[in-house]
Design an enzyme around this catalytic site. Structure first.
Site, PDB file in Angstrom:
ATOM      1  N   TYR A  47      18.162   4.234  56.765  1.00  0.00           N
ATOM      2  CA  TYR A  47      18.612   3.303  57.798  1.00  0.00           C
ATOM      3  C   TYR A  47      20.134   3.283  57.949  1.00  0.00           C
ATOM      4  CZ  TYR A  47      13.798   1.837  57.501  1.00  0.00           C
ATOM      5  OH  TYR A  47      12.439   1.840  57.489  1.00  0.00           O
TER       6      TYR A  47
ATOM      7  N   TYR B 201       5.205  -4.840  55.942  1.00  0.00           N
ATOM      8  CA  TYR B 201       5.865  -3.532  55.965  1.00  0.00           C
ATOM      9  C   TYR B 201       4.912  -2.529  55.344  1.00  0.00           C
ATOM     10  CZ  TYR B 201       8.851   0.425  55.100  1.00  0.00           C
ATOM     11  OH  TYR B 201       9.363   1.703  55.084  1.00  0.00           O
TER      12      TYR B 201
ATOM     13  N   ASP C 239      -2.551  -2.780  50.935  1.00  0.00           N
ATOM     14  CA  ASP C 239      -1.414  -1.911  50.660  1.00  0.00           C
ATOM     15  C   ASP C 239      -0.695  -2.474  49.436  1.00  0.00           C
ATOM     16  OD1 ASP C 239       1.058  -0.715  50.512  1.00  0.00           O
ATOM     17  OD2 ASP C 239       1.501  -0.849  52.649  1.00  0.00           O
TER      18      ASP C 239
ATOM     19  N   LYS D 205       4.802   4.089  44.970  1.00  0.00           N
ATOM     20  CA  LYS D 205       5.993   3.601  44.283  1.00  0.00           C
ATOM     21  C   LYS D 205       5.972   3.718  42.748  1.00  0.00           C
ATOM     22  CE  LYS D 205       8.456   1.298  47.817  1.00  0.00           C
ATOM     23  NZ  LYS D 205       7.928   0.697  49.033  1.00  0.00           N
TER      24      LYS D 205
HETATM   25  C1  LIG Z   1       7.548   1.314  50.284  1.00  0.00           C
HETATM   26  C2  LIG Z   1       6.293   0.871  50.939  1.00  0.00           C
HETATM   27  C3  LIG Z   1       5.575   1.724  51.798  1.00  0.00           C
HETATM   28  C4  LIG Z   1       6.074   3.102  52.154  1.00  0.00           C
HETATM   29  O1  LIG Z   1       6.156   3.955  51.061  1.00  0.00           O
HETATM   30  P1  LIG Z   1       7.107   5.267  51.134  1.00  0.00           P
HETATM   31  O2  LIG Z   1       6.861   5.940  49.841  1.00  0.00           O
HETATM   32  O3  LIG Z   1       8.507   4.756  51.319  1.00  0.00           O
HETATM   33  O4  LIG Z   1       6.647   6.057  52.311  1.00  0.00           O
HETATM   34  C5  LIG Z   1       4.404   1.252  52.335  1.00  0.00           C
HETATM   35  N1  LIG Z   1       3.957   0.021  52.058  1.00  0.00           N
HETATM   36  C6  LIG Z   1       4.602  -0.827  51.246  1.00  0.00           C
HETATM   37  C7  LIG Z   1       4.033  -2.171  50.952  1.00  0.00           C
HETATM   38  C8  LIG Z   1       5.807  -0.432  50.666  1.00  0.00           C
HETATM   39  O5  LIG Z   1       6.475  -1.285  49.871  1.00  0.00           O
END
Ligand SMILES: *Cc1c(COP(=O)(O)O)cnc(C)c1O
Length: 437
Positions: free
Chosen positions: A25, A153, A253, A282
């Site tokens: 960004y 997100y 997610d 992550k």
């Molecule tokens: C970081 C994140 C993503 C995206 O993961 P990337 O490895 O950056 O593509 C998707 N969902 C959540 C909740 C996240 O924290």
């Protein structure tokens, strides 16, 4: 071995970086300075000028065991001796199998099938494909939309962007090319109370569009980059119930929340609610390699092929990279062998106690903590470059964004190191209060 070093001196490296390399960004016209890290060890980042910073970010939720961990290093070095990578089409390997075994074992019983991918965003793309393909194979070809909640997100690729918060999601300019999904209100901040009225808009949207909705996608308990919102577990139970009543799949997610961050191994355990599809990423490799996974139930996995020939339409080049899988196995074993629950709950107690003082500052709107996550929300957007520099000058690495100054440190952080982080947050926010009057 060749000397890989960039040419010139540290000053020139920084200039080259600013001129040629995008950071997350950022603008090429108005680049922000980036600090050059020369090494990282335990909870410390060492800059090229020798300064050591206590890391409050775990490199965006990933480095849960700290940096340069001997066991993780050894695992990846060992794997390197046999193979760095092989394609996954038609081939398989023990690192992938061992990691899949662990993921299936650790997550809720219905989740039995694993799709490995290269980043969190891609795992969300795959989850969305799974949901749409599932209904397609049942002949429900109209079920192609998603329902989510505001403040979320889910990543930066197009499918994932389509379910990020439409205003906060940093993607407004793409709205014309994004699929038009459905957004229920942002969940109320958890203050221990629950009111059934809070679920009404979600329920209405779901019931009114049930024939078009393939899945509900949400981040359970903690909404991360969309606003660091912490909400009541009852929402999850209601989401599950309403999805079941309306023939809609539920995607969680847990890319940010997975692997102990909220005090449970997975955040859905706070509600004892199981999704149909689960995205992980992550912290899965302890911050070593990019790797993510999408898990699903046998119902969904087999349902995708219900028409007899449907195959899941995805297959990244670097799918199940052996180095990443091997370090993922080691990171999970390391976590489970450590007293992680005690560590995370001690961090939570300390964050709650020490960040409380921030509430008295005029620029502070709210303070909230769960597990190893501490958030201070400000009344106005922070002055990023100024604040970033103040943190570094004080020996900590904290990267605020928008109206959020927050930390999610490695679980191995000591109470003294954590106090340094929280104390510096207070100090810098107090200075900023003075500065903005
Ligand atoms: C970081 C994140 C993503 C995206 O993961 P990337 O490895 O950056 O593509 C998707 N969902 C959540 C909740 C996240 O924290």
């Amino acid at each position: 071995m060749n000397d890989f070093k960039a040419s010139g001196n540290p000053e020139r490296w920084r200039e080259y970086d600013q001129k040629h390399i995008w950071h997350p960004y950022t603008s090429m016209r108005h680049p922000l300075p980036a600090y050059t890290v020369s090494s990282a060890d335990g909870v410390f980042l060492t800059l090229d000028d020798g300064r050591r910073l206590i890391d409050g970010m775990s490199s965006w939720w990933t480095a849960i065991h700290g940096y340069n961990h001997p066991r993780l290093n050894a695992a990846i070095e060992e794997q390197l001796k046999s193979m760095a990578h092989v394609m996954f089409g038609g081939l398989t390997h023990q690192p992938a199998i061992a990691l899949a075994e662990r993921l299936v074992e650790l997550t809720a019983r219905p989740l039995q099938h694993v799709f490995f991918c290269d980043s969190g965003s891609v795992s969300v793309e795959v989850a969305i494909k799974m949901a749409i393909q599932y209904w397609f194979a049942q002949g429900r070809t109209n079920k192609q939309r998603l329902l989510t909640i505001r403040g979320g997100y889910h990543g930066d690729t197009f499918g994932a962007m389509g379910v990020c918060d439409p205003v906060n999601g940093m993607h407004q300019m793409f709205s014309g090319v994004l699929p038009q999904h459905l957004f229920a209100p942002k969940p109320h901040r958890d203050d221990g109370t629950w009111d059934d009225a809070w679920i009404k808009d979600f329920k209405d949207l779901l019931e009114n569009h049930r024939d078009e909705i393939a899945a509900v996608i949400i981040e359970p308990i903690v909404q991360g980059a969309g606003g660091m919102n912490i909400y009541h577990a009852e929402y999850l139970r209601k989401f599950r119930q309403l999805c079941d009543e309306n023939d809609v799949l539920l995607i969680f997610d847990e890319i940010a929340t997975g692997f102990g961050r909220t005090g449970k191994l997975f955040a859905y355990e706070h509600a004892e609610v199981v999704p149909d599809i689960l995205c992980l990423g992550k912290a899965m490799t302890g911050g070593y390699m990019t790797l993510a996974a999408t898990l699903t139930s046998t119902k969904v996995a087999e349902g995708i092929s219900a028409d007899g020939q449907g195959v899941l339409m995805h297959g990244p080049t670097f799918m199940a990279n052996p180095l990443a899988c091997r370090v993922g196995v080691e990171s999970i074993d390391l976590l489970l062998e450590s007293p992680w629950q005690e560590r995370v709950s001690n961090i939570e107690l300390q964050l709650k106690k020490e960040l409380e003082a921030c509430r008295n500052l005029s620029v502070v709107e709210d303070v909230r903590c769960i597990g190893a996550i501490g958030v201070v929300e400000t009344t106005i957007p922070v002055e990023m470059p100024w604040m970033q520099e103040r943190f570094v000058e004080n020996g900590v690495w904290i990267r605020p964004f928008g109206r959020l100054v927050y930390i999610m440190p490695p679980y191995i952080i000591t109470p003294e190191q954590l106090s340094k982080l929280t104390g510096t947050m207070y100090k810098v926010l107090a200075e900023w209060s003075e500065r903005v009057g």
